[in-house]
Design a protein around this motif. Structure first.
Motif, mmCIF file in Angstrom:
data_model
loop_
_atom_site.group_PDB
_atom_site.id
_atom_site.type_symbol
_atom_site.label_atom_id
_atom_site.label_comp_id
_atom_site.label_asym_id
_atom_site.label_seq_id
_atom_site.Cartn_x
_atom_site.Cartn_y
_atom_site.Cartn_z
ATOM 1 N N LEU A 75 0.866 -1.360 0.146
ATOM 2 C CA LEU A 75 0.103 -0.013 -0.006
ATOM 3 C C LEU A 75 0.727 1.221 -0.044
ATOM 4 O O LEU A 75 0.524 2.203 -0.810
ATOM 5 C CB LEU A 75 -1.024 -0.179 1.154
ATOM 6 N N ASP A 76 2.028 1.201 0.720
ATOM 7 C CA ASP A 76 2.909 2.268 0.853
ATOM 8 C C ASP A 76 4.419 1.978 1.076
ATOM 9 O O ASP A 76 4.588 1.642 2.312
ATOM 10 C CB ASP A 76 2.397 3.339 1.882
ATOM 11 N N ALA A 77 5.267 1.907 0.202
ATOM 12 C CA ALA A 77 6.338 1.521 0.300
ATOM 13 C C ALA A 77 7.354 2.279 1.256
ATOM 14 O O ALA A 77 8.288 1.719 1.472
ATOM 15 C CB ALA A 77 7.364 1.429 -1.102
ATOM 16 N N ASP A 78 6.927 3.485 1.530
ATOM 17 C CA ASP A 78 7.556 4.356 2.494
ATOM 18 C C ASP A 78 7.134 4.116 4.022
ATOM 19 O O ASP A 78 7.852 4.692 4.846
ATOM 20 C CB ASP A 78 7.464 5.708 2.026
ATOM 21 N N LEU A 79 6.269 3.314 4.273
ATOM 22 C CA LEU A 79 5.832 2.972 5.762
ATOM 23 C C LEU A 79 6.999 2.418 6.401
ATOM 24 O O LEU A 79 7.514 1.289 5.634
ATOM 25 C CB LEU A 79 4.622 2.198 5.691
#
Length: 548
Positions: A32-36
């Motif tokens: 969903l969000d690679a930066d989490l």
């Protein structure tokens, strides 16, 4: 003692447990969000070291999470080729035909797997996406925020003396803090137990019910091996003493999983689940299969069996319960891994949506709703009456009436409504004077084995200088209450020989051999006085299962 000072690290989501639920949550968050920033903490020495499951895997969870799992090399290599059900008597067996069984009992399209190896593969996928995974990091405490929410865990505390004081090489561990904390500890996890009690998550649900699953891996004569064959049995040797049954799964490399499940609501405290398993292997049908082979691994773990009506609220202030921490096993199917994966995926999606709007530390209300009304709830609701029927009316009623109920549920209704479970498994234990002792044959060392010999095949190890992770609320109760009233059942219900009574008369003492513990949690569940509290030992300790 002065308050311990710990360093802390902050993440978006902290996940306790690298099982199918925890790893699914980690993978979905990164999708969903690679930066989490996501961290997974695992108490086993490596991912998979503490994973024990049957397992015939329904790939529905994996399909939803990683649709191209085949191309990515997931270790689902043995499709189920045939399903066999038997009712056993002491000297023979009757084949139960497949045709009257509800469609949900069909294993077509499922795979015989090692869930330990599936989790190792999932961990590789997660790490490639940037998830931090730390094995050997037992999570011993929860960290609470100012408003009473869970905001993190303490992990990696090492070097305590046997009395609990810091030793010479003491390491206090770290606080790992997250906007949300996911607990995927498996059955009866110590942090999950604390959270359920603190927030009264189970106040509107039935008591959770459990089984004890024991498993051996055998290497058998190639002439007897039938790769892809699945067999389940009921009846002998348990009879009317307890609910339960067996599984025999033929995987590849001439190996067979031989497992036995005993429902922990049995009344007779003289029952010895481990010895029931060993006796089962002497049934002519099983003995013929195993003779000439060799056992190469052993392990045990508890199984959540309460199903739909025993599910607690799965979301709490600051986090969520995943998988077996909620109790998502479909008992008639003997499957829960697919639901564990779906629960991790769902929790990840709700946490991601909350973080996107700047929320943290609150209750992910939509998560509990999705578990109960989505695919997991639909899976469990169809079979919700099988366990209470089995408990209250016996095996034959559960087969006949429970089977009919599953058929009607296929069309969306039940004439039985939703049945309750009643007592906890601990409260179901009867007094020894009201039940007959059971005479068990001595293991022969070929098909059947004593507990301590078998525990050596689990590769279990605990640092002996640490405090015992099995805590007694009142040290006097085992000898003063449990021995005279219940004939000391802990000496029998533990599948690893952790508990024993030594000495005689006034000199009798209760001994805890915590070094043998395979982390099954049966003692925490079945102790009739609810006097044993299972907690985590230091990280990396416990069994080291190769491909369970």
């Amino acid at each position: 003692m002065a308050e311990i000072e710990r360093e802390s690290m902050e993440y978006d989501v902290v996940i306790v447990g690298a099982g199918p639920a925890g790893l699914s949550a980690a993978i979905r968050l990164k999708q969903l969000d690679a930066d989490l920033n996501v961290v997974v903490l695992e108490k086993g020495s490596e991912v998979g070291a503490h994973i024990l499951s049957g397992a015939v895997l329904d790939p529905v969870g994996l399909n939803a999470l990683i649709p191209d799992w085949k191309e990515k090399g997931a270790p689902l290599n043995v499709p189920v080729k045939d399903d066999n059900f038997y009712m056993l008597g002491e000297a023979g067996q009757i084949r139960v035909p497949n045709w009257p069984m509800p469609p949900l009992m069909n294993n077509h399209g499922n795979y015989i797997v090692s869930m330990g190896n599936v989790c190792r593969w999932m961990a590789e996928q997660a790490e490639e996406m940037g998830v931090e995974i730390f094995p050997g990091m037992a999570c011993s405490e929860l960290v609470y925020g100012e408003n009473g929410e869970v905001k993190g865990v303490v992990a990696g505390e090492f070097g305590k003396n046997a009395d609990g004081t810091p030793g010479d090489g003491y390491e206090p561990g770290m606080e790992l803090l997250g906007k949300y904390v996911f607990l995927g500890e498996g059955v009866r996890g110590s942090l999950s137990k604390e959270v359920i009690a603190k927030y009264e998550l189970d106040k509107n649900s039935e008591p959770q019910k459990y089984g004890l699953g024991m498993k051996e891996i055998w290497e058998i004569d190639p002439a007897k091996h039938r790769e892809g064959s699945v067999t389940h049995t009921m009846g002998w040797p348990l009879g009317s003493n307890a609910g339960g049954g067996s599984f025999i799964y033929h995987l590849d490399n001439n190996q067979v999983y031989v497992g036995f499940v005993v429902h922990l609501n049995y009344q007779n405290p003289h029952l010895f689940p481990y010895m029931e398993f060993q006796r089962f292997k002497h049934h002519p049908m099983v003995a013929k299969l195993l003779e000439g082979g060799k056992r190469i691994a052993y392990g045990a773990r508890a199984i959540t069996e309460g199903g739909y009506q025993s599910m607690p609220e799965a979301a709490f202030p600051g986090g969520a319960l995943l998988g077996c921490s909620v109790g998502l096993v479909n008992l008639p199917r003997i499957k829960g891994n697919h639901n564990a994966m779906l629960s991790g995926k769902a929790a990840a999606e709700h946490a991601y949506a909350a973080i996107q709007t700047g929320r943290y530390g609150d209750v992910l209300d939509g998560y509990t709703t999705e578990l109960k009304e989505g695919p997991i709830g639909r899976d469990l609701k169809k079979v919700r009456n099988v366990k209470p029927l089995w408990s209250k009316r016996g095996l034959l009623a559960s087969l006949a009436v429970g089977g009919f109920d599953m058929w009607t549920n296929t069309f969306g209704f039940s004439l039985l409504g939703t049945m309750g479970h009643g007592k906890t498994d601990a409260a179901a234990t009867g007094e020894a004077s009201k039940h007959k002792p059971i005479d068990y044959p001595k293991p022969d060392g070929k098909l059947s084995f004593d507990r301590l010999t078998n525990v050596s095949f689990s590769m279990t190890n605990h640092e002996e200088s640490q405090p015992a992770h099995l805590k007694l609320k009142d040290p006097s109760i085992p000898v003063s209450v449990n021995l005279p009233k219940y004939a000391g059942p802990s000496a029998r219900y533990c599948p690893a020989g952790v508990y024993e009574f030594v000495g005689e008369g006034d000199d009798t003492k209760f001994q805890i051999n915590f070094q043998n513990c395979v982390h099954c949690k049966t003692c925490d569940i079945k102790d009739p006085s609810q006097n044993i509290n299972w907690t985590v030992p230091q990280g990396g300790d416990g069994p080291n299962y190769p491909n369970m």
